[in-house]
Design an enzyme around this catalytic site. Structure first.
Site, PDB file in Angstrom:
ATOM      1  N   LYS A 124      37.211  28.243  71.680  1.00 52.00           N
ATOM      2  CA  LYS A 124      38.431  28.698  71.620  1.00 52.00           C
ATOM      3  C   LYS A 124      39.200  29.510  71.097  1.00 52.00           C
ATOM      4  CE  LYS A 124      42.373  26.775  73.227  1.00 52.00           C
ATOM      5  NZ  LYS A 124      42.448  25.453  75.096  1.00 52.00           N
TER       6      LYS A 124
HETATM    7  N1  GLU Z   1      43.282  26.812  78.189  1.00 56.73           N
HETATM    8  C1  GLU Z   1      43.060  26.067  79.008  1.00 56.73           C
HETATM    9  C2  GLU Z   1      43.083  24.965  78.260  1.00 56.73           C
HETATM   10  O1  GLU Z   1      42.817  24.432  76.892  1.00 56.73           O
HETATM   11  C3  GLU Z   1      41.868  26.300  79.871  1.00 56.73           C
HETATM   12  C4  GLU Z   1      40.706  26.538  79.494  1.00 56.73           C
HETATM   13  C5  GLU Z   1      39.554  27.351  80.582  1.00 56.73           C
HETATM   14  O2  GLU Z   1      39.856  27.337  81.472  1.00 56.73           O
HETATM   15  O3  GLU Z   1      38.257  27.256  79.888  1.00 56.73           O
HETATM   16  O4  GLU Z   1      42.380  24.182  78.770  1.00 56.73           O
END
Ligand code: GLU
Length: 420
Positions: free
Chosen positions: A109
């Protein structure tokens, strides 16, 4: 102390969840430690020229929790309160989510501490490109594949794609997902998370014998996840009785016209002031009666204070980490709320991100129907597996989902062994 580096209540919450599950799984101390702590914590500072000619320095973070099952995968968030501890918690949850869904990824993240509502488009572009440049040595299609999250969208992904591709001297669409379709983004990616939330809510309604047609839902957060969940729910015949966002909360017992609300939002950027609904208190909205409550904003909104007062039948966690461990304990004791845990409920986004990456690697693209059908198959499989796991182990949906994810990662760590 390891904990001090990540001193943040959201990380505390993710760590507490992890410890509960590690006890349940009886993980031995070594594997437990290896699974818990992030592999890489990357913090960069970014000087950015603002529109008025001044220079402002922003902080950005990327946490790569583990790379044992493949590249790390997860979004990039723009938010004024984001810090490395919060990002580490979100990266940890991405691990368990990817493992639960059977995607060949570790969790990652990113977050840039900024308020995107106060930045112009060109300031956001310079900030995003500078971040991509600063971390470009640490990302890549086989290392770390970013995607949108709170406060970012396909445009930010396009800037990252362009910055990375320019540096590489070739077009590298597989370095990022959630990008515009014109730049090899996947059809269906924008609505994927919300679509998954609605699809799983319908599966849960079915399990507890409530007809989908006419079922009511309340949605907290009307960004990409909340708005698309609402649209799909309405298409299923459900009624959205209340919606909130940063501007306030609105209520209409006959059902809010989501199409008209979206038009209102385009003009005002907030749900407040929508003429076809009455204004209500956003906190009180969470404890109003409904079939499905969807927290689709930030972490820690369902707490020990409001958990005893919830009057929903299903809690569908569109956001990451909306429910604290104390609230979980209360919900479990109550026994009258069907929880769809975040790492399953909002997994539609990362699942279609995976589809996007696969399509990019093959230089091939699928139709939207193919994408959404494959998504529903995967979500349904994970949902049914979870139901079976919880029934067999007599455990809560939270514990079952986390245990499945954590066990998969622990198993891989054990089998790969430790590099001497
Ligand atoms: N931000 C989204 C999540 O928390 C998607 C992450 C992604 O598509 O890699 O799952």
């Amino acid at each position: 102390m390891k904990e001090d580096l990540l001193n943040n209540p959201v990380f505390g919450m993710a760590a507490e969840q992890f410890d509960r599950v590690a006890d349940f799984l009886n993980l031995d101390e070594q594997v437990r430690e290896r699974c818990k702590w992030p592999k890489r914590l990357i913090t960069v500072t970014m000087p950015v020229t603002m529109d008025d000619g001044s220079t402002q320095v922003f902080f950005g973070h990327r946490v790569q929790h583990h790379l044992s099952r493949g590249p790390v995968k997860g979004g990039l968030r723009f938010h004024p309160k984001v810090d490395v501890g919060e990002v580490a918690a979100l990266a940890m949850w991405m691990n368990w989510k990817c493992a639960l869904m059977g995607l060949p990824y570790g969790g990652g993240k990113g977050g840039i501490t900024c308020d995107p509502r106060q930045l112009s488009a060109s300031e956001q572009e310079r900030l995003t490109r500078r971040f991509a440049q600063e971390i470009s040595s640490f990302i890549g299609p086989e290392v770390d594949v970013m995607a949108p999250d709170v406060g970012t969208n396909q445009q930010h992904m396009a800037w990252i794609l362009d910055t990375y591709s320019t540096r590489e001297g070739r077009f590298v669409p597989e370095v990022i997902t959630g990008k515009p379709v014109e730049l090899q983004g996947s059809k269906g990616r924008t609505e994927a998370t919300g679509h998954g939330v609605a699809f799983l809510s319908a599966r849960a309604l079915n399990k507890i014998n409530i007809p989908i047609n006419g079922a009511t839902a309340i949605i907290q957060g009307f960004g990409n996840v909340g708005s698309h969940a609402a649209k799909t729910m309405v298409a299923y015949g459900m009624k959205i009785t209340a919606v909130s966002d940063i501007s306030g909360a609105i209520y209409n017992p006959n059902g809010i016209d989501i199409h008209a609300l979206s038009q209102h939002l385009q003009k005002t950027r907030g749900v407040a002031g929508f003429s076809e609904a009455e204004a209500i208190d956003p906190d009180e909205m969470l404890t109003m009666e409904c079939d499905v409550l969807v927290p689709a904003a930030l972490e820690r909104v369902i707490t020990e204070k409001n958990a005893p007062k919830l009057r929903c039948k299903i809690l569908a966690e569109g956001a990451n980490g909306p429910t604290t461990p104390d609230a979980d304990t209360i919900i479990e004791k109550r026994g009258d709320i069907f929880l769809i845990p975040d790492i399953l409920c909002n997994a539609g986004g990362v699942t279609v991100s995976y589809f996007e990456w696969v399509q990019n690697l093959q230089r091939f693209s699928w139709t939207k129907t193919e994408v959404l059908t494959k998504l529903e198959t995967k979500l349904n499989e994970a949902f049914e597996n979870l139901m079976q796991f919880c029934k067999y182990n007599k455990c809560s949906h939270r514990l079952g989902a986390l245990a499945t994810g954590i066990n998969t990662v622990a198993d891989v760590k054990r089998k790969r062994g430790l590099f001497p």
